[in-house]
Design an enzyme around this catalytic site. Structure first.
Site, short mmCIF file in Angstrom:
data_model
loop_
_atom_site.label_atom_id
_atom_site.label_comp_id
_atom_site.label_asym_id
_atom_site.label_seq_id
_atom_site.Cartn_x
_atom_site.Cartn_y
_atom_site.Cartn_z
N GLU A 196 -34.73 49.22 -32.75
CA GLU A 196 -34.00 48.06 -33.28
C GLU A 196 -34.02 48.43 -34.89
O GLU A 196 -33.29 47.65 -35.83
CB GLU A 196 -34.37 46.63 -32.86
CG GLU A 196 -33.95 46.28 -31.49
CD GLU A 196 -34.85 46.71 -30.19
OE1 GLU A 196 -35.98 47.55 -30.81
OE2 GLU A 196 -34.88 46.25 -29.09
N PHE A 250 -39.88 34.55 -21.31
CA PHE A 250 -40.07 36.06 -21.44
C PHE A 250 -39.19 36.42 -22.53
O PHE A 250 -38.01 36.12 -22.66
CB PHE A 250 -39.66 36.74 -20.05
CG PHE A 250 -39.70 38.20 -20.14
CD1 PHE A 250 -41.05 38.97 -20.42
CD2 PHE A 250 -38.65 39.06 -20.14
CE1 PHE A 250 -40.85 40.54 -20.71
CE2 PHE A 250 -38.56 40.25 -20.20
CZ PHE A 250 -39.60 41.00 -20.56
N GLN A 251 -39.80 37.48 -23.44
CA GLN A 251 -38.98 37.92 -24.56
C GLN A 251 -38.51 36.69 -25.50
O GLN A 251 -37.40 36.67 -26.23
CB GLN A 251 -37.97 38.87 -24.25
CG GLN A 251 -38.68 39.98 -23.61
CD GLN A 251 -37.59 41.24 -23.51
OE1 GLN A 251 -36.43 41.13 -23.41
NE2 GLN A 251 -38.20 42.47 -23.64
N LYS A 283 -28.77 33.24 -24.16
CA LYS A 283 -28.17 33.87 -23.11
C LYS A 283 -27.06 32.66 -22.36
O LYS A 283 -25.88 33.40 -21.92
CB LYS A 283 -29.00 34.39 -22.19
CG LYS A 283 -28.62 35.40 -21.14
CD LYS A 283 -29.65 36.02 -20.52
CE LYS A 283 -28.93 37.17 -19.36
NZ LYS A 283 -29.93 37.72 -18.55
N MET A 339 -46.59 59.26 -53.12
CA MET A 339 -46.87 58.22 -54.15
C MET A 339 -48.31 57.36 -54.00
O MET A 339 -48.67 57.16 -55.10
CB MET A 339 -45.55 57.08 -54.10
CG MET A 339 -45.37 56.42 -55.07
SD MET A 339 -45.16 57.45 -56.62
CE MET A 339 -43.16 57.44 -56.73
#
Lengths: 580, 171
Positions: free
Chosen positions: A51, A113-114, A163, A478
């Site tokens: 993602e 969940f999630q 959802k 760097m």
């Protein structure tokens, strides 16, 4: 009244906004939206591999096309993985609309969940965010989100959609009647613009200091900037984010300013009498030590975001406006009055003196590829094709900014404010999706490229012919450079150990892999990369311990630039160490 | 090396905001995320249609920081208007406190006497305790609470201040 599900309403709203590409990754909490996507043909979905890649790809798409980027990810880890990209877009003012799934409203707060508190997590790294609790609110929310993302100072807007809101239905008869509470001013006040014209007309040593705002303002702002530079005869410098707004091939171009900017740009900033800051924000990478920053100049600052004005540097004439509109207003007054600028011969001869230092020169080598040389050759081989260049973060990014030159806006995509390693490859994916015919090259380092290397699979899947040009010096260059400069060369954890075989990796993903370590063969190898009609990973083995100069060290003034490695001291006091 | 602190000024800001979920978190969180101070914060719905709330924030900072705080507040989408009452001119500030004391005999009499002088009202009483309600500027309440410590202070609840500009105009 006909009703549609939240997911269907969302798709309708995206179409209404002219969205044709969405970068995303499915998961439990966005399944209804993915099902609605499946049943339509107008919006392309680009399946990323992580993602974070979706958010950076959307940034690359937005920065290269001028349109907002759209991200679609699931709840919990989907959303948290996207946070870096959201924060990146927030600092670099990139318009994104990020759609995140959420657990059903009945489960919110139950550690389902999630489940993650996406609105809480993204509240301070987004321009605005929403949790939509009723499908009837979706249309108005999406419309306002696109307005907020794109108007004023652009930025990311997050819409968290539970959802059950995606599944539940609502009347579809909501078109166009949403109140809009976001109205940023575009035009500048006449008196302020008038005063700016007078100050510039009287200036004996003016400078135009431009930033990413000019690019965000649209192509006309870049055109207007060119006109203003011509009318005033003033030299132009730019921040990292603003490269391309003013053509690097122009005589008045001083190069980038700031920590790794050119000697002439930084000296001119220090010695100017009128500084005209256009869509830049006096970032600490630009100013160096604040109390020594351009001490004797009158400062004019045009910014669309009032909070950018007087944030770090006090300015004499603040102008809150869209930078393109403000420049056009100035040009109108300037031309209307037939203003004649002061003769700037003396100023330009000073600048020529600084230019003659040739601060970007570097020690040449016949035995190994100098990283600067690699960028120069890449530029020479591609400049006629006006490529879109993305970068990761580090030395390679600064060398690209110094040695690759841009004549047009929207061609240079880099993570400036947040400094996100792993930005370049997904940004290249997004840029290529938005510009199918363009040559898109990610100039990378061997360490940065590994941060989102999984997106090679995305390029393979969508047959995107992007090129990754890795300046491989086997160091987080760097970090190593700073350790050499400030910590007496104690190279703590900055060696890139156990690197993959990039050529074999390329082949594993169905890409072409090229390796080159010989300066004499570099041009041919670059030509081979460009001739290949498909994605290429180029492992360019460069000198291992080259440093990026010039450099204004942490806590130093513009006048205290390090030009060459023999000026490196190897240690620094605590005050300087504490500055980033 | 030591961390340096700058001299701060106290400012009272009032914000007119959309009354929607998350607005308070957005504003309070902006203060923490940017390192600004909140001395007190009050919020309540003030419109007939419940669409608008007024937030009063007392903050401290050097003048350029106060200017940034205002600009950063204005940048938030649900914030419609920010007024710096301290800069805007004459204004009134009021706070309400509930102060519980307990004691017997002289101490109890003294608490009542002081409450009377400070025009605090008794809103609850038992044989060995009082709850006083007092309104006023922050200084008056501070002083009253300090005095109550001498006569059996148990606990204090304060609302934080609200403020309005003097005269007929709206802030």
């Amino acid at each position: 009244m006909p009703e549609k599900s939240g997911a269907e309403i969302l798709i309708d709203c995206l179409l209404e906004q002219g969205v044709d590409t969405v970068f995303g990754y499915p998961g439990g909490a966005v399944l209804p939206i993915y099902d609605a996507l499946f049943q339509q043909k107008k919006i392309r979905h680009v399946l990323v591999r992580h993602e974070a890649g979706a958010a950076h790809a959307a940034e690359g798409y937005a920065r290269s096309t001028g349109k907002p980027g759209v991200v679609l990810v699931t709840s919990g880890p989907g959303a948290t993985n996207a946070v870096t990209g959201i924060a990146d877009a927030f600092l670099d003012s990139i318009p994104l609309v990020v759609l995140t799934g959420q657990v059903a409203t009945t489960l919110i707060g139950s550690d389902a969940f999630q489940e993650a508190d996406t609105v809480g997590i993204t509240r301070h790294c987004s321009k605005h965010n929403y949790l939509v609790k009723d499908p009837a609110d979706l249309a108005a929310t999406v419309r306002e989100a696109f307005t907020i993302a794109t108007k004023g100072r652009p930025g990311p807007v997050v819409i968290d959609i539970p959802k059950n809101v995606q599944v539940a239905t609502a009347p579809t008869d909501v078109k166009g009647n949403s109140p809009n509470r976001f109205h940023p001013a575009r035009e500048a006040e006449y008196a302020a613009i008038n005063q700016a014209v007078e100050l510039l007309a009287k200036a004996k040593a003016p400078i135009l200091y431009t930033g990413g705002g000019v690019i965000n303002s649209g192509p006309d702002a870049s055109a207007a900037l060119r006109e203003l530079a011509e009318l005033t005869g003033a030299p132009v410098t730019s921040t990292l984010m603003g490269l391309g707004a003013y053509p690097a091939s122009s005589e008045a171009w001083l190069g980038m300013l700031g920590m790794h900017g050119t000697y002439e740009a930084n000296m001119a900033m220090n010695q100017c009498d009128v500084m005209f800051c256009l869509g830049a924000r006096f970032d600490d990478r630009i100013t160096g030590r604040l109390d020594a920053f351009s001490p004797d100049s009158i400062k004019i600052h045009v910014d669309i975001d009032r909070s950018s004005i007087n944030k770090t540097v006090r300015v004499d004439l603040p102008i809150v406006a869209d930078v393109g509109t403000a420049i056009r207003q100035m040009i109108d007054i300037w031309k209307g009055r037939k203003v004649k600028p002061q003769p700037l011969t003396e100023w330009w001869s000073k600048i020529e003196g600084w230019r003659s230092v040739r601060c970007l020169n570097y020690p040449a080598s016949k035995s190994e590829i100098m990283p600067q040389y690699a960028i120069e050759r890449l530029y020479a081989a591609t400049k006629d094709r006006a490529p879109i260049i993305t970068t990761e973060v580090g030395q390679h990014q600064m060398w690209a900014a110094q040695h690759f030159h841009f004549d047009a806006p929207n061609k240079w995509l880099t993570s400036g404010g947040l400094g996100t390693m792993g930005y370049g490859l997904p940004a290249a994916v997004g840029a290529q999706m938005g510009n199918p015919d363009a040559l898109v090259i990610d100039i990378a380092g061997e360490a940065s490229i590994q941060m989102n290397i999984q997106e090679m699979g995305t390029a393979t899947q969508y047959r995107l012919p992007i090129k990754i040009f890795i300046l491989n010096n086997e160091w987080m260059g760097m970090v190593r450079q700073w350790q050499q400069l400030t910590y007496e060369s104690r190279y703590s954890e900055s060696y890139s150990d156990s690197l993959p075989d990039f050529v074999a990796l390329a082949e594993a993903y169905g890409w072409k892999g090229i390796r080159c370590d010989d300066p004499a063969k570099l041009d041919d190898a670059i030509a081979e990369m460009l001739a290949y009609d498909g994605p290429v990973m180029f492992d360019c083995r460069v000198a291992k311990t080259a440093n990026c100069f010039p450099m204004v060290p942490s806590g130093a003034a513009h006048t205290e630039m390090i030009l060459h490695s023999d000026e490196v001291s190897g240690t620094m006091d605590d005050e300087a160490k504490a500055l980033v | 090396m030591h961390i340096k602190e700058e001299v701060s000024e106290r400012h009272v800001l009032t914000l007119t905001v959309d009354n929607e979920a998350g607005t308070l978190a957005r504003i309070a969180g902006m203060f923490t995320s940017r390192g600004y101070n909140i001395d007190s914060l009050t919020v309540a719905d003030i419109s007939e249609d419940h669409a608008t709330s007024r937030i009063t924030i007392v903050t401290k900072g050097p003048p350029p920081v106060i200017d940034q705080i205002i600009a950063q507040c204005e940048r938030l989408v649900p914030v419609h208007k920010v007024t710096d009452l301290t800069e805007a001119g004459p204004h009134v500030e009021r706070e309400l406190a509930l102060v519980k004391v307990s004691g017997a005999g002289d101490q109890r009499v003294e608490a009542m006497r002081l409450a009377d002088i400070y025009r605090a009202r008794v809103i609850d009483a038992t044989v060995n305790s009082f709850i006083f309600e007092i309104t006023g500027g922050p200084d008056k309440i501070d002083t009253f609470v300090t005095l109550m410590r001498e006569v059996g202070l148990v606990e204090v609840g304060r609302t934080g201040i609200v403020g309005l500009m003097r005269g007929s105009g709206a802030s």
